[in-house]
Design a protein around this motif. Structure first.
Motif, short mmCIF file in Angstrom:
data_model
loop_
_atom_site.label_atom_id
_atom_site.label_comp_id
_atom_site.label_asym_id
_atom_site.label_seq_id
_atom_site.Cartn_x
_atom_site.Cartn_y
_atom_site.Cartn_z
N VAL A 123 0.82 -1.20 0.00
CA VAL A 123 0.00 0.00 0.00
C VAL A 123 0.86 1.26 0.00
N LEU A 124 1.88 1.30 0.84
CA LEU A 124 2.72 2.48 0.94
C LEU A 124 3.38 2.81 -0.39
N VAL A 125 3.86 1.81 -1.10
CA VAL A 125 4.50 2.02 -2.40
C VAL A 125 3.49 2.61 -3.39
N GLN A 126 2.27 2.09 -3.38
CA GLN A 126 1.25 2.60 -4.30
C GLN A 126 0.86 4.03 -3.97
N LEU A 127 0.80 4.35 -2.69
CA LEU A 127 0.48 5.72 -2.29
C LEU A 127 1.62 6.67 -2.64
N GLN A 128 2.87 6.20 -2.51
CA GLN A 128 4.02 7.03 -2.89
C GLN A 128 3.98 7.36 -4.38
N GLU A 129 3.53 6.42 -5.20
CA GLU A 129 3.42 6.68 -6.63
C GLU A 129 2.28 7.66 -6.93
N ALA A 130 1.21 7.59 -6.14
CA ALA A 130 0.08 8.49 -6.35
C ALA A 130 0.40 9.92 -5.90
N ARG A 131 1.29 10.04 -4.91
CA ARG A 131 1.67 11.36 -4.39
C ARG A 131 3.19 11.41 -4.21
N PRO A 132 3.92 11.52 -5.29
CA PRO A 132 5.38 11.44 -5.23
C PRO A 132 6.07 12.59 -4.49
N THR A 133 5.40 13.70 -4.31
CA THR A 133 6.03 14.85 -3.65
C THR A 133 5.96 14.78 -2.13
N ALA A 134 5.15 13.87 -1.60
CA ALA A 134 5.00 13.76 -0.15
C ALA A 134 6.11 12.90 0.45
N SER A 135 6.48 13.21 1.68
CA SER A 135 7.48 12.39 2.36
C SER A 135 6.85 11.08 2.81
N GLU A 136 7.70 10.09 3.03
CA GLU A 136 7.21 8.80 3.51
C GLU A 136 6.52 8.96 4.86
N ALA A 137 7.07 9.82 5.72
CA ALA A 137 6.47 10.05 7.04
C ALA A 137 5.06 10.62 6.92
N GLU A 138 4.87 11.55 6.00
CA GLU A 138 3.53 12.14 5.81
C GLU A 138 2.54 11.09 5.32
N LEU A 139 2.97 10.26 4.38
CA LEU A 139 2.09 9.23 3.85
C LEU A 139 1.76 8.18 4.90
N ARG A 140 2.74 7.80 5.71
CA ARG A 140 2.47 6.86 6.81
C ARG A 140 1.47 7.45 7.80
N MET A 141 1.60 8.76 8.07
CA MET A 141 0.67 9.42 8.98
C MET A 141 -0.74 9.39 8.39
N ARG A 142 -0.86 9.69 7.11
CA ARG A 142 -2.18 9.69 6.46
C ARG A 142 -2.81 8.30 6.52
N LEU A 143 -2.00 7.28 6.27
CA LEU A 143 -2.51 5.91 6.33
C LEU A 143 -2.89 5.53 7.76
N ALA A 144 -2.10 5.98 8.72
CA ALA A 144 -2.43 5.70 10.13
C ALA A 144 -3.72 6.38 10.53
N GLN A 145 -3.99 7.57 9.99
CA GLN A 145 -5.24 8.26 10.28
C GLN A 145 -6.45 7.47 9.78
N LEU A 146 -6.22 6.63 8.78
CA LEU A 146 -7.28 5.77 8.27
C LEU A 146 -7.33 4.42 8.98
N GLY A 147 -6.45 4.24 9.95
CA GLY A 147 -6.45 2.99 10.71
C GLY A 147 -5.54 1.91 10.15
N LEU A 148 -4.63 2.27 9.25
CA LEU A 148 -3.69 1.31 8.69
C LEU A 148 -2.33 1.51 9.34
N ASP A 149 -1.87 0.49 10.06
CA ASP A 149 -0.61 0.63 10.80
C ASP A 149 0.59 0.29 9.92
N ALA A 150 1.79 0.43 10.48
CA ALA A 150 3.04 0.24 9.73
C ALA A 150 3.14 -1.17 9.14
#
Length: 150
Positions: A48-75
């Protein structure tokens, strides 16, 4: 809500441009994404993280992990292939990849989004369109709804 097998999914595919209408034309002026019942926007072999990084390449990995965590998806979940996630987790992942994309869609077409969630059926508090049997109605949110079913 129209009954099953009345063409709701087909209508969404026509609006999204995945299918041609049987007659006439269909033109969608907004940048739209269709989230189908199978969640086909996700590659089941890739994390999932790799696919989200491709959808939003300008965001940092930390920001994307935070967004996913806000949706209830852990590391642990975001590192697994999306096909290994439970249905509700896959739905959250697919929504994240769509909603956090750069640029995000102007119109999101959801086909049976509650299929993968253990939630009671939701009902809008008030309809966004006036009922017009057999015609398109324009909503204030710039989306369209078909009200031709009875």
């Amino acid at each position: 809500m129209p009954p099953r097998l009345r063409g709701k999914s087909t209508l969404l595919q026509v609006i999204a441009g995945h299918l041609a209408p049987l007659g006439g034309t269909c033109r969608t002026l907004a940048r739209c994404v269709h989230l189908d019942q199978r969640l086909a926007t996700l590659d089941p072999r890739r994390p999932v993280l790799v696919q989200l990084q491709e959808a939003r390449p300008t965001a940092s990995e930390a920001e994307l992990r935070m967004r996913l965590a806000q949706l209830g998806l852990d590391a642990r979940q975001v590192a697994r292939p999306s096909g290994a996630l439970a249905g509700g987790e896959r739905l959250k992942a697919a929504l994240a990849c769509i909603l956090y994309a750069d640029p995000p869609p102007q119109l999101l077409l959801l086909d049976e989004p509650g299929n993968h969630l253990d939630l009671p059926p939701w009902r809008p508090s008030k309809p966004c369109c006036a009922t017009t049997v057999g015609r398109w109605s324009r909503c204030r949110t710039t989306t369209c709804s078909w009200t031709g079913w009875r």
